[in-house]
Design a protein around this motif. Structure first.
Motif, PDB file in Angstrom:
ATOM      1  N   ILE A 144       9.379   5.910   6.312  1.00 15.17           N
ATOM      2  CA  ILE A 144       9.153   4.617   5.672  1.00 15.17           C
ATOM      3  C   ILE A 144       9.983   3.501   6.324  1.00 15.17           C
ATOM      4  O   ILE A 144       9.663   2.315   6.200  1.00 15.17           O
ATOM      5  CB  ILE A 144       9.411   4.682   4.135  1.00 15.17           C
ATOM      6  CG1 ILE A 144       8.804   3.466   3.406  1.00 15.17           C
ATOM      7  CG2 ILE A 144      10.880   4.814   3.802  1.00 15.17           C
ATOM      8  CD1 ILE A 144       7.313   3.351   3.470  1.00 15.17           C
ATOM      9  N   PRO A 168      11.260   1.883   0.214  1.00 15.41           N
ATOM     10  CA  PRO A 168      10.900   1.117   1.414  1.00 15.41           C
ATOM     11  C   PRO A 168      11.853  -0.052   1.637  1.00 15.41           C
ATOM     12  O   PRO A 168      12.450  -0.567   0.690  1.00 15.41           O
ATOM     13  CB  PRO A 168       9.482   0.589   1.099  1.00 15.41           C
ATOM     14  CG  PRO A 168       9.032   1.334  -0.111  1.00 15.41           C
ATOM     15  CD  PRO A 168      10.267   1.739  -0.854  1.00 15.41           C
ATOM     16  N   ILE A 172       7.405  -2.749   6.449  1.00 15.57           N
ATOM     17  CA  ILE A 172       6.754  -1.434   6.440  1.00 15.57           C
ATOM     18  C   ILE A 172       6.264  -1.132   7.854  1.00 15.57           C
ATOM     19  O   ILE A 172       5.722  -2.016   8.526  1.00 15.57           O
ATOM     20  CB  ILE A 172       5.550  -1.433   5.452  1.00 15.57           C
ATOM     21  CG1 ILE A 172       6.015  -1.791   4.035  1.00 15.57           C
ATOM     22  CG2 ILE A 172       4.822  -0.092   5.459  1.00 15.57           C
ATOM     23  CD1 ILE A 172       6.894  -0.788   3.342  1.00 15.57           C
ATOM     24  N   GLN A 183       5.891   1.732  -2.714  1.00 17.96           N
ATOM     25  CA  GLN A 183       5.585   0.432  -2.123  1.00 17.96           C
ATOM     26  C   GLN A 183       5.227  -0.557  -3.237  1.00 17.96           C
ATOM     27  O   GLN A 183       4.513  -0.216  -4.174  1.00 17.96           O
ATOM     28  CB  GLN A 183       4.390   0.534  -1.167  1.00 17.96           C
ATOM     29  CG  GLN A 183       4.697   1.319   0.101  1.00 17.96           C
ATOM     30  CD  GLN A 183       3.481   1.403   1.000  1.00 17.96           C
ATOM     31  OE1 GLN A 183       3.258   0.555   1.843  1.00 17.96           O
ATOM     32  NE2 GLN A 183       2.674   2.441   0.806  1.00 17.96           N
ATOM     33  N   CYS A 186       1.566  -0.874  -4.064  1.00 18.52           N
ATOM     34  CA  CYS A 186       0.823   0.362  -4.343  1.00 18.52           C
ATOM     35  C   CYS A 186       0.698   0.497  -5.862  1.00 18.52           C
ATOM     36  O   CYS A 186       1.704   0.500  -6.573  1.00 18.52           O
ATOM     37  CB  CYS A 186       1.548   1.578  -3.762  1.00 18.52           C
ATOM     38  SG  CYS A 186       0.696   3.140  -4.116  1.00 18.52           S
TER      39      CYS A 186
END
Length: 561
Positions: A144, A168, A172, A183, A186
């Motif tokens: 990551i 993270p 990225i 994330q 996400c």
């Protein structure tokens, strides 16, 4: 020890749940404390079902990852499955590579050398991929933060798919797909998966394209359960479902590698605690003492006899690891004493001769001793490398971020991290870390805490009560084994110190008007024998004890006062 009673939940909710489930209010209170308030939620909790798992395509980039792998299969490309050398990484590599081999022949694995390459994606690994004609690397439990490594691979015409669960950074990596539920953009419903868990979601997605169901993937769950246990991720949501069913695989039809580790044990049924203390250290020992490849070979070995050979080699690594860890811990404790640093807010020690493979374990041991955020450094090439461990409630990752001016590289979680720095920055870093912790930590966190679920009478501990507690397993962070307290108990006069060095405490506790006796054992509490002379209070969990063929409920003492 600080004893903290959990906040008591809404009484009406407790009564309602007790009525719906036909259980006593103590058990209902424990469930409501854990966010289980309705019959339906209790059903999902006590009967974890694989149908409760989320659709893997809810994870950002999953469709892209699957498309790229399907393209690689169609074009007969070589795929390299790359993973970290710890339990989470090696189980993830074993899981994904063994699944991919069922649908594509050109699969190889790569575990970086802890000493030559260090943690995560390495330039050497990418060079290996180029030299051997791999056009796709799938990285598990790492990657990551591998921005420069992914760029390096892209220039060589090698694509990357990253499956990670670490926090993270601001940027990225520019991989074909990045699967990481942590994330910010996400929207996957559960973000506490371990690296192997993210790998499992990938094979779940690949399987769905082949008309395979979750039932077809059950044989892989022994690996996922092992990673969940070893990586100490929350035992909630999907992790609970995967660990619950993975334990069933471990106890009924484990792969030969796991079977080879446990076949010498006398235990009939392994718990998640057994996985943490028996299976995980042995898998870890390969990467610590020799090379993580041994673990992958063990976990993917199809023949039992060969698996037994790998397991015996790993057993030797594990006993070597134990000796090293004991010796280095002693040296580290001496260093703290000699430098008069027992009163510091942190524990930071360094010796260039310490074995890099065990500094994480030593950091955990020092945290147990002094209960401070801890870093153990050793020499690694031209730099110094460290493992960090924290105390409950303190985010060591954030503390390291505030010291980043002195650090070359770091990564990890709230309670465990790793870093490298230049030797000349060691003292500056040590001073800064002490200052950051001293000014930000809640001083209460420097005393170990026992979180107590409920105060009860010992008479409440019936076979039914104990049976329901057992059904709350598997236990782990955010679903720990319930801790109880009972006040004003007494020993019957036969309490004694036990164990080779008298370090444990065995009591026969009498309680209540009927003077019923309860067996109790306190590991590491031998020096508390004087507290057991008159009336005293106990904090404990419940377990089974079998002696001479007779099984009874035993109190596992955590503290007494």
């Amino acid at each position: 020890m600080r004893w903290t009673l959990k906040p008591q939940p809404d009484t009406s909710k407790v009564k309602q749940l007790a009525k719906e489930l036909s259980i006593d209010t103590t058990l209902a209170r424990i469930l409501v404390q854990r966010g289980i308030e309705t019959f339906d939620e209790a059903k999902h909790f006590f009967r974890p079902s694989l149908s409760d798992l989320h659709d893997p395509f809810l994870m950002k980039d999953m469709e892209l990852a699957v498309q790229r792998i399907e393209t690689a299969i169609t074009n007969n490309e070589n795929i390299l499955v790359f993973g970290d050398y710890d339990v989470d990484g090696t189980t993830a590599v074993s899981l994904l590579s063994s699944y991919l081999k069922t649908i594509h022949p050109n699969i190889a694995t790569y575990i970086p050398d802890r000493y030559e390459e260090g943690y995560g994606v390495s330039f050497q690994g990418i060079d290996f991929a180029e030299d051997n004609g791999f056009s796709l690397i799938i990285a598990l439990d790492c990657g990551i933060k591998a921005i420069d490594k992914v760029d390096y691979a892209t220039k060589k015409g090698i694509d990357f798919i990253i499956c990670d669960h670490h926090k993270p950074g601001n940027e990225i990596p520019k991989a074909v797909a990045v699967l990481n539920p942590k994330q910010i953009d996400c929207n996957y419903p559960y973000d506490e998966l371990c690296g192997c868990g993210v790998g499992f979601k990938l094979i779940q997605a690949l399987a769905s394209k082949r008309n395979q169901t979750i039932e077809d993937l059950i044989p892989y769950l022994d690996l996922v359960a092992t990673a969940i246990a070893a990586d100490i991720v929350p035992m909630t949501g999907e992790n609970r479902v995967l660990a619950y069913h993975g334990l069933q695989v471990i106890n009924s039809q484990p792969r030969n590698g796991i079977k080879a580790i446990i076949h010498q044990l006398q235990k009939k049924e392994l718990t998640i605690t057994d996985v943490v203390f028996i299976i995980a250290p042995r898998i870890n020992a390969a990467g610590r003492m020799k090379h993580g490849n041994y673990a992958v070979e063990l976990l993917t070995e199809m023949g039992f006899d060969s698996a037994v050979e790998f397991a015996s080699a790993i057993e030797k690594f594990n006993s070597d690891r134990k000796e090293l860890d004991r010796a280095i811990t002693q040296e580290a404790l001496l260093q703290i004493e000699n430098n008069n640093e027992q009163e510091n807010y942190t524990t930071v020690v360094f010796d260039e001769s310490w074995h890099k493979g065990v500094i994480g374990i030593v950091a955990s041991r020092l945290t147990e001793t002094y209960y401070r955020p801890t870093l153990v450094f050793t020499k690694s090439g031209e730099k110094l490398a460290a493992s960090a461990r924290s105390v409950k409630g303190f985010d060591v990752y954030n503390a390291l971020e505030q010291c980043s001016e002195f650090i070359e590289q770091f990564g990890g979680h709230k309670y465990a991290a790793g870093l490298t720095l230049l030797p000349e920055q060691y003292q500056n870093f040590k001073n800064k870390f002490e200052e950051v912790v001293k000014t930000t930590i809640d001083k209460n966190l420097l005393t170990p805490e026992i979180t107590i679920d409920a105060e009860i009478d010992l008479s409440e501990i019936t076979p039914k009560f104990f049976r329901i507690i057992q059904q709350m397993a598997p236990f782990g962070p955010q679903n720990m084994k319930p801790v109880f307290t009972t006040t004003a108990v007494r020993d019957n006069g036969y309490g004694k110190q036990v164990g080779a060095d008298n370090s444990h405490l065995k009591l026969n506790i009498i309680y209540g008007s009927d003077q019923k006796t309860y067996n109790a054992i306190g590991f590491g509490l031998g020096d508390k024998i004087t507290s057991a002379q008159n009336d005293f209070d106990i904090a404990y969990t419940l377990d089974e004890n079998t002696w001479n063929g007779y099984t009874s409920i035993q109190l596992m003492l955590k503290d007494l006062k």
